[in-house]
Design an enzyme around this catalytic site. Structure first.
Site, PDB file in Angstrom:
ATOM      1  N   SER A 258       0.896  -1.370   0.027  1.00 27.80           N
ATOM      2  CA  SER A 258       0.219  -0.038  -0.033  1.00 27.80           C
ATOM      3  C   SER A 258       0.898   1.349  -0.045  1.00 27.80           C
ATOM      4  O   SER A 258       0.391   2.321  -0.122  1.00 27.80           O
ATOM      5  CB  SER A 258      -1.016   0.007   1.198  1.00 27.80           C
ATOM      6  OG  SER A 258      -0.316   0.035   2.456  1.00 27.80           O
TER       7      SER A 258
ATOM      8  N   CYS B 121      -6.031  -5.457  16.410  1.00 30.04           N
ATOM      9  CA  CYS B 121      -4.896  -4.520  16.334  1.00 30.04           C
ATOM     10  C   CYS B 121      -5.727  -2.878  16.183  1.00 30.04           C
ATOM     11  O   CYS B 121      -6.338  -2.848  15.106  1.00 30.04           O
ATOM     12  CB  CYS B 121      -3.851  -4.663  15.194  1.00 30.04           C
ATOM     13  SG  CYS B 121      -3.078  -6.190  15.280  1.00 30.04           S
TER      14      CYS B 121
ATOM     15  N   GLY C  71      -5.937   0.690   9.487  1.00 31.83           N
ATOM     16  CA  GLY C  71      -7.067   1.370   8.849  1.00 31.83           C
ATOM     17  C   GLY C  71      -7.847   0.897   8.300  1.00 31.83           C
ATOM     18  O   GLY C  71      -8.112  -0.285   7.777  1.00 31.83           O
ATOM     19  N   VAL C  72      -9.237   1.553   8.523  1.00 30.07           N
ATOM     20  CA  VAL C  72     -10.460   1.240   8.186  1.00 30.07           C
ATOM     21  C   VAL C  72     -10.641   0.712   6.703  1.00 30.07           C
ATOM     22  O   VAL C  72     -11.045  -0.394   6.474  1.00 30.07           O
ATOM     23  CB  VAL C  72     -11.692   2.009   8.442  1.00 30.07           C
ATOM     24  CG1 VAL C  72     -12.987   1.794   7.916  1.00 30.07           C
ATOM     25  CG2 VAL C  72     -11.640   1.988  10.235  1.00 30.07           C
TER      26      VAL C  72
ATOM     27  N   GLY D 199      -8.435  -0.509   4.098  1.00 30.15           N
ATOM     28  CA  GLY D 199      -8.176  -1.641   3.786  1.00 30.15           C
ATOM     29  C   GLY D 199      -8.425  -2.814   4.657  1.00 30.15           C
ATOM     30  O   GLY D 199      -8.499  -3.938   4.182  1.00 30.15           O
TER      31      GLY D 199
ATOM     32  N   TYR E 116     -11.595  -9.830  10.859  1.00 30.61           N
ATOM     33  CA  TYR E 116     -11.811 -10.771  11.700  1.00 30.61           C
ATOM     34  C   TYR E 116     -11.181 -10.156  13.133  1.00 30.61           C
ATOM     35  O   TYR E 116     -10.397  -9.282  13.145  1.00 30.61           O
ATOM     36  CB  TYR E 116     -11.127 -11.924  11.731  1.00 30.61           C
ATOM     37  CG  TYR E 116      -9.807 -12.244  12.110  1.00 30.61           C
ATOM     38  CD1 TYR E 116      -9.608 -12.553  13.514  1.00 30.61           C
ATOM     39  CD2 TYR E 116      -8.604 -12.230  11.113  1.00 30.61           C
ATOM     40  CE1 TYR E 116      -8.169 -12.823  13.773  1.00 30.61           C
ATOM     41  CE2 TYR E 116      -7.282 -12.505  11.664  1.00 30.61           C
ATOM     42  CZ  TYR E 116      -7.106 -12.489  12.895  1.00 30.61           C
ATOM     43  OH  TYR E 116      -5.848 -12.989  13.430  1.00 30.61           O
TER      44      TYR E 116
ATOM     45  N   ILE F  46     -11.404   2.691  -1.835  1.00 26.87           N
ATOM     46  CA  ILE F  46     -12.352   2.752  -0.748  1.00 26.87           C
ATOM     47  C   ILE F  46     -12.254   3.971   0.143  1.00 26.87           C
ATOM     48  O   ILE F  46     -11.277   4.313   0.547  1.00 26.87           O
ATOM     49  CB  ILE F  46     -12.238   1.469   0.295  1.00 26.87           C
ATOM     50  CG1 ILE F  46     -12.487   0.208  -0.552  1.00 26.87           C
ATOM     51  CG2 ILE F  46     -13.354   1.779   1.274  1.00 26.87           C
ATOM     52  CD1 ILE F  46     -13.841  -0.117  -1.130  1.00 26.87           C
TER      53      ILE F  46
ATOM     54  N   TYR G  32      -3.243 -11.082   5.623  1.00 26.91           N
ATOM     55  CA  TYR G  32      -1.817 -11.540   5.714  1.00 26.91           C
ATOM     56  C   TYR G  32      -0.980 -11.554   4.522  1.00 26.91           C
ATOM     57  O   TYR G  32      -0.466 -12.907   4.529  1.00 26.91           O
ATOM     58  CB  TYR G  32      -1.824 -12.984   6.816  1.00 26.91           C
ATOM     59  CG  TYR G  32      -2.438 -12.486   8.035  1.00 26.91           C
ATOM     60  CD1 TYR G  32      -2.598 -11.148   8.676  1.00 26.91           C
ATOM     61  CD2 TYR G  32      -2.800 -13.644   8.842  1.00 26.91           C
ATOM     62  CE1 TYR G  32      -3.165 -10.904   9.931  1.00 26.91           C
ATOM     63  CE2 TYR G  32      -3.484 -13.520  10.292  1.00 26.91           C
ATOM     64  CZ  TYR G  32      -3.700 -12.084  10.750  1.00 26.91           C
ATOM     65  OH  TYR G  32      -4.185 -11.931  11.885  1.00 26.91           O
TER      66      TYR G  32
END
Length: 526
Positions: free
Chosen positions: A110, A168, A172-173, A175, A182, A233, A468
């Site tokens: 990213s 965690c 960032g919302v 991605g 989960y 997004i 991941y």
């Protein structure tokens, strides 16, 4: 002219050409964006704050080493119209874009790129508005907000409402939800994407689309199909779910010397079948035995229970007495406080820290994932511990499935790892030393360990979790050309199983020019 002088001359010439190309990209992109002229939003390598901005949300330090490719320009839009203009300009100028909301991408794609074309980073960190609507039982949240901020703002309105998302808090919302999202309530409510109601996305033509205008196929694809394949997004609309005003947590460590192997074997049978209100994951690390230099394996049972301590103890004593959970191991608190506990923050850190968007720790690491469908035999675990203890600072996290996760069909979203999965394994190897040799050494260990674990996990395909991300599984063509579906299946089938071909179909129809692409983006189907 000698050979050495010729080589030096060519190297200088090459550098000048690259510099000229970089300056041209910076100039033309900046010029194209000049129609909107937002202040303090452009950062080039010559800008004093460039490195600070680039590194600000990079969660994997190996992705910002000196030898990693850097963006020609960083743009930090202030609103969705700025992103629209950036997309239109980049497409017009044939500039590759990368989009970052929280920087948690495990391979850093990213905010970096190993594909050939130079690229520009669109950093969404300034777009973090959150609008909680208790009457509608929903929340709109912009892509640059972190899940910690999101949790805090919801809890600020109500102690008995929450959002389903990750463990965690610095995720960032934007991605996070594209890959599944989960967390500790997955057994009760499923994944974050199972609770997504709407979204805003900007397509390759710079149009802002919501669920209705993008269509159900695209809305299906972005909820678990991985980020960076379909568009940008901008924001998500998420369902609020009920939580008790008081929840219970615990963190109980057991070493090999305390019978960890036998307890973990029982956990494999119990954790996916236990009460839906209970999530008990296992964090496995290498530690020193107290007052010695001897190393051992520690298994920590890290749990959230959506209820009070008395009912929790009843469930644990009935279903999992092997752990020996005591009332003194348990803490009752609000759901928001449990977020801090599960994330590993010290007990004296206030929940307001979530508003900073900062993680508990940042390091260099390489990670992989697996899904387990048959319990690993107790007699086989010694072989795992033997190899685990050979590395310096490895860890594994075993996350339980079952509950709601087993009741949602595989095809409901692109995320297919549902019924039949007992637990997911996250492997990671961390290090602090710098240098390529150190990195290669740790890569070698985790790849070898991952290969060894293949005998115990899902097969045909050996499944993996797209959030991941693991480039060892395969990559798109580096020159940016469309990759064949057959080649992309090497990772696509692992991440998405039979949903991969539907993702290809949606991609082909929605982004036929393959404008949105990266090392593991969904390819076109022709």
């Amino acid at each position: 002219m000698t050979v050495s002088l010729v080589s030096t001359f060519l190297l200088i010439l090459s550098s000048l050409v690259q510099l000229s190309s970089s300056n041209q990209i910076q100039h033309t992109f900046h010029q194209c964006l000049s129609t909107i002229q937002p202040p303090n939003t452009f950062f080039t390598p010559q800008t004093p704050n460039y490195t600070l901005i680039l590194n600000s949300t990079a969660q994997n330090l190996r992705c910002i080493t000196p030898w990693n490719p850097k963006p020609e320009l960083i743009f930090t839009p202030l609103n969705e119209n700025h992103i629209q203009t950036a997309v239109i300009c980049a497409k017009k100028l044939n500039i590759q874009l990368r989009f970052r909301s929280g920087g948690h991408d495990y391979e850093g794609i990213s905010y970096t790129s190993i594909m050939d074309p130079p690229f520009v980073l669109i950093d969404l960190s300034k777009m973090r508005a959150i609008n909680v609507d208790l009457d509608d039982n929903s929340v709109w949240v912009e892509a640059g907000a972190t899940v910690g901020e999101l949790y805090y703002r919801v809890a600020e309105k109500s102690r008995t409402h929450a959002v389903v998302g990750g463990l965690c808090t610095s995720l960032g919302v934007g991605g996070h939800f594209t890959g599944g999202a989960y967390g500790s309530m997955m057994r009760k409510y499923g994944l974050g994407i199972d609770n997504a109601l709407d979204a805003k996305i900007i397509n390759a033509n710079g149009e802002i689309l919501d669920r209705k205008s993008m269509g159900e196929d695209v809305f299906w694809a972005i909820r678990g199909g991985g980020g960076g394949s379909y568009g940008v997004i901008v924001s998500w609309k998420l369902k609020l779910v009920p939580v008790p005003s008081t929840v219970t947590v615990f963190n109980v460590p057991r070493t090999l010397e305390q019978g960890a192997t036998k307890i973990l074997y029982k956990w494999q049978h119990v954790a996916p079948q236990i009460d839906d209100d209970l999530f008990v994951r296992v964090v496995i690390q290498k530690i020193n035995l107290p007052n010695t230099t001897q190393r051992t394996v520690s298994t920590s049972y890290n749990a959230l229970f959506l209820g009070g301590v008395d009912r929790l103890l009843e469930i644990m004593n009935r279903s999992f007495p092997e752990l020996g959970l005591e009332k003194t191991d348990c803490l009752e608190m609000s759901w928001l406080e449990s977020v801090m506990f599960i994330a590993g923050f010290p007990g004296n850190v206030q929940t307001t820290f979530l508003l900073t968007g900062k993680p508990t720790v940042v390091t260099q690491f390489k990670a992989k994932s697996d899904f387990v469908k048959t319990p690993i035999p107790e007699t086989e675990m010694n072989g795992i511990w033997k190899r685990f203890l050979q590395e310096e600072t490895p860890y594994m996290i075993w996350n339980p499935y079952g509950g709601m996760m087993g009741r949602i069909p595989e095809s409901a979203t692109p995320f297919p790892h549902r019924n039949g999965v007992l637990f997911m394994i996250q492997y990671a190897d961390t290090w602090t030393e710098n240098g390529k040799d150190e990195m290669k050494k740790h890569y070698k260990w985790i790849r070898k360990f991952y290969k060894y674990m293949g005998q115990y996990v899902s097969k045909d395909p050996r499944e993996a979790y797209v959030n991941y991300r693991d480039l060892d599984l395969g990559m798109n063509e580096k020159n940016g050309d469309n990759t064949s579906v057959a080649k992309a299946s090497s990772w696509g089938k692992r991440y998405f199983k039979d949903n991969f071909m539907r993702l290809v179909k949606v991609k082909t129809e929605f982004d036929p020019d393959n404008f949105f692409r990266h090392e593991q983006s969904i390819p076109l189907g022709f």
